[in-house]
Design a protein around this motif. Structure first.
Motif, PDB file in Angstrom:
ATOM      1  N   PHE A  13      33.490 114.767  54.866  1.00 30.97           N
ATOM      2  CA  PHE A  13      34.535 115.789  54.919  1.00 30.97           C
ATOM      3  C   PHE A  13      34.035 117.169  54.539  1.00 30.97           C
ATOM      4  CE2 PHE A  13      38.454 117.841  53.377  1.00 30.97           C
ATOM      5  CZ  PHE A  13      39.312 117.546  54.425  1.00 30.97           C
ATOM      6  N   ILE A  14      32.856 117.238  53.902  1.00 28.42           N
ATOM      7  CA  ILE A  14      32.366 118.513  53.388  1.00 28.42           C
ATOM      8  C   ILE A  14      31.015 118.868  53.994  1.00 28.42           C
ATOM      9  CG2 ILE A  14      33.568 118.223  51.190  1.00 28.42           C
ATOM     10  CD1 ILE A  14      30.893 117.502  49.961  1.00 28.42           C
ATOM     11  N   GLY A  15      30.658 120.156  53.905  1.00 33.34           N
ATOM     12  CA  GLY A  15      29.332 120.644  54.244  1.00 33.34           C
ATOM     13  C   GLY A  15      28.902 121.601  53.147  1.00 33.34           C
ATOM     14  N   MET A  16      27.617 121.543  52.775  1.00 31.97           N
ATOM     15  CA  MET A  16      27.128 122.421  51.716  1.00 31.97           C
ATOM     16  C   MET A  16      25.952 123.233  52.215  1.00 31.97           C
ATOM     17  SD  MET A  16      26.174 121.624  47.749  1.00 31.97           S
ATOM     18  CE  MET A  16      25.618 122.949  46.658  1.00 31.97           C
ATOM     19  N   LEU A  76      35.877 121.270  54.505  1.00 34.33           N
ATOM     20  CA  LEU A  76      35.594 122.029  53.287  1.00 34.33           C
ATOM     21  C   LEU A  76      34.123 122.428  53.298  1.00 34.33           C
ATOM     22  CD1 LEU A  76      36.364 123.105  50.482  1.00 34.33           C
ATOM     23  CD2 LEU A  76      35.876 120.818  49.560  1.00 34.33           C
ATOM     24  N   LEU A  77      33.873 123.737  53.297  1.00 33.62           N
ATOM     25  CA  LEU A  77      32.514 124.261  53.353  1.00 33.62           C
ATOM     26  C   LEU A  77      32.162 124.864  51.998  1.00 33.62           C
ATOM     27  CD1 LEU A  77      30.102 124.731  55.256  1.00 33.62           C
ATOM     28  CD2 LEU A  77      31.126 126.936  55.868  1.00 33.62           C
ATOM     29  N   LEU A  78      31.072 124.384  51.400  1.00 32.52           N
ATOM     30  CA  LEU A  78      30.612 124.853  50.100  1.00 32.52           C
ATOM     31  C   LEU A  78      29.404 125.762  50.310  1.00 32.52           C
ATOM     32  CD1 LEU A  78      30.722 121.411  48.229  1.00 32.52           C
ATOM     33  CD2 LEU A  78      32.562 123.095  48.465  1.00 32.52           C
ATOM     34  N   LEU A  79      29.528 127.017  49.906  1.00 32.11           N
ATOM     35  CA  LEU A  79      28.475 128.010  50.126  1.00 32.11           C
ATOM     36  C   LEU A  79      27.950 128.498  48.777  1.00 32.11           C
ATOM     37  CD1 LEU A  79      30.224 130.135  52.917  1.00 32.11           C
ATOM     38  CD2 LEU A  79      28.656 128.208  53.209  1.00 32.11           C
ATOM     39  N   ASP A  80      26.734 128.108  48.429  1.00 35.01           N
ATOM     40  CA  ASP A  80      26.145 128.476  47.149  1.00 35.01           C
ATOM     41  C   ASP A  80      25.255 129.702  47.337  1.00 35.01           C
ATOM     42  OD1 ASP A  80      25.451 128.441  44.500  1.00 35.01           O
ATOM     43  OD2 ASP A  80      23.954 126.861  44.714  1.00 35.01           O
ATOM     44  N   ILE A 135      31.225 118.661  43.366  1.00 32.19           N
ATOM     45  CA  ILE A 135      32.177 118.505  44.474  1.00 32.19           C
ATOM     46  C   ILE A 135      31.507 117.861  45.678  1.00 32.19           C
ATOM     47  CG2 ILE A 135      33.673 119.749  46.093  1.00 32.19           C
ATOM     48  CD1 ILE A 135      34.061 121.862  43.886  1.00 32.19           C
ATOM     49  N   ALA A 136      30.221 118.193  45.898  1.00 35.15           N
ATOM     50  CA  ALA A 136      29.478 117.671  47.046  1.00 35.15           C
ATOM     51  C   ALA A 136      28.939 116.264  46.810  1.00 35.15           C
ATOM     52  CB  ALA A 136      28.330 118.609  47.381  1.00 35.15           C
ATOM     53  N   THR A 137      29.248 115.651  45.676  1.00 34.74           N
ATOM     54  CA  THR A 137      28.820 114.292  45.290  1.00 34.74           C
ATOM     55  C   THR A 137      27.322 114.212  45.000  1.00 34.74           C
ATOM     56  OG1 THR A 137      28.295 113.313  47.467  1.00 34.74           O
ATOM     57  CG2 THR A 137      30.620 113.342  46.815  1.00 34.74           C
ATOM     58  N   LEU A 138      26.638 115.344  44.806  1.00 32.41           N
ATOM     59  CA  LEU A 138      25.205 115.319  44.532  1.00 32.41           C
ATOM     60  C   LEU A 138      24.915 114.930  43.084  1.00 32.41           C
ATOM     61  CD1 LEU A 138      24.091 118.538  46.440  1.00 32.41           C
ATOM     62  CD2 LEU A 138      23.988 116.162  47.211  1.00 32.41           C
ATOM     63  N   ILE A 139      25.812 115.272  42.176  1.00 32.03           N
ATOM     64  CA  ILE A 139      25.707 114.837  40.782  1.00 32.03           C
ATOM     65  C   ILE A 139      27.099 114.427  40.314  1.00 32.03           C
ATOM     66  CG2 ILE A 139      23.687 116.232  40.194  1.00 32.03           C
ATOM     67  CD1 ILE A 139      25.521 118.290  38.973  1.00 32.03           C
ATOM     68  N   LEU A 140      27.140 113.587  39.275  1.00 30.17           N
ATOM     69  CA  LEU A 140      28.410 113.129  38.735  1.00 30.17           C
ATOM     70  C   LEU A 140      28.711 113.861  37.428  1.00 30.17           C
ATOM     71  CD1 LEU A 140      28.170 109.272  39.319  1.00 30.17           C
ATOM     72  CD2 LEU A 140      29.630 110.899  40.539  1.00 30.17           C
ATOM     73  N   PRO A 141      29.969 114.137  37.161  1.00 31.98           N
ATOM     74  CA  PRO A 141      30.321 114.766  35.881  1.00 31.98           C
ATOM     75  C   PRO A 141      30.246 113.763  34.748  1.00 31.98           C
ATOM     76  CG  PRO A 141      32.304 114.229  37.109  1.00 31.98           C
ATOM     77  CD  PRO A 141      31.148 113.886  38.008  1.00 31.98           C
TER      78      PRO A 141
END
Length: 261
Positions: free
Chosen positions: A95-98, A171-175, A67-73
């Motif tokens: 648009f996002i933060g991880m 959109l905030l991505l929290l791992d 989702i964060a564009t760090l890797i592609l499916p």
């Protein structure tokens, strides 16, 4: 209500690294791919806190990295606020933060302030100094001019969250951001995100964890992810209906939905 995220049939395989013995022998065969995600699909509305639940190895981090564009499916598609992964990646990134539980991307000999100023330059942010000061006030930081390697784990995690918020993401991505925090610090962090970012500012959050109590306290919507497959998505009451137990705790619901696999 408009979806902020649409994930459609995501599949991702990883090739395991070569062992030293195979590398010496130049043996590049028999490297069976490991499937991290398989045919994962879901949509998410704005203003929700989605908990992605699953044990280690379930595919939670892989999902967030895609989702964060760090890797592609390998297969499938992701659309973030109308922008398609692999086509509009720069727009998605803006648009996002991880945020993760790892602080290794910070420069430990710099101060906290200098680190945020560096990342702001990388993001090419306008009014970066004003934004950084706003974040210091928001998080009640008074140690921003100390070296980063002098910070406690909780302090470092606050800076990781501030870095994720530099571009004011929708959109905030929290791992697993609270994995290395003590109970009180983790609770305060979750309360801050829920009250200040989601309820007051209308942000959307995706939060990965294998801790069912933590997810129940924080999230209003859940995904059950196990061995790369999505078994269910919904509120706790909706998930309880799937297992025909209207009072079951979240952990028991998870076990019921994934048992036998």
């Amino acid at each position: 209500m408009k979806h902020i995220l649409d994930v459609n049939r995501l599949t991702k395989d990883f090739i395991p690294p070569l062992s030293f013995s195979k590398l010496i022998k130049l043996d590049f065969k028999h490297r069976k791919p490991t499937r991290a995600l398989e045919d994962v699909s879901f949509s998410l509305e704005k203003g929700r806190i989605l908990g992605v639940l699953g044990p280690n190895g379930a595919g939670k981090t892989t999902l967030l990295k895609i989702i964060a564009t760090l890797i592609l499916p390998d297969k499938g598609s992701v659309v973030v606020n109308g922008h398609r992964l692999g086509i509009d990646d720069d727009k998605i990134k803006s648009f996002i933060g991880m945020v993760s539980s790892q602080e290794r991307s910070f420069y430990w000999r710099l101060t906290g302030r200098q680190n945020l100023e560096f990342f702001a330059l990388m993001y090419n942010l306008e009014n970066a100094k004003d934004k950084i000061e706003e974040l210091f006030n928001l998080f009640e930081i008074d140690y921003q001019n100390d070296r980063f390697d002098s910070y406690s784990t909780g302090m470092k995690q606050k800076f990781a969250l501030m870095r994720g918020l530099l571009n004011d993401p929708e959109l905030l991505l929290l791992d697993e951001p609270a994995r290395s925090l003590d109970y009180t610090t983790a609770l305060n962090l979750r309360n801050f995100i829920k009250e200040n970012l989601v309820r007051k500012k209308g942000k959307t959050v995706i939060f990965t964890t294998h801790n069912m109590d933590e997810a129940l306290d924080f999230c209003d919507l859940f995904i059950i992810l196990h061995k790369g497959r999505l078994y269910a998505i919904g509120t706790l009451d909706e998930l309880r209906k799937k297992v025909n137990n209207h009072t079951a705790p979240l952990g028991e619901v998870f076990v019921k939905l994934t048992e036998g696999f």
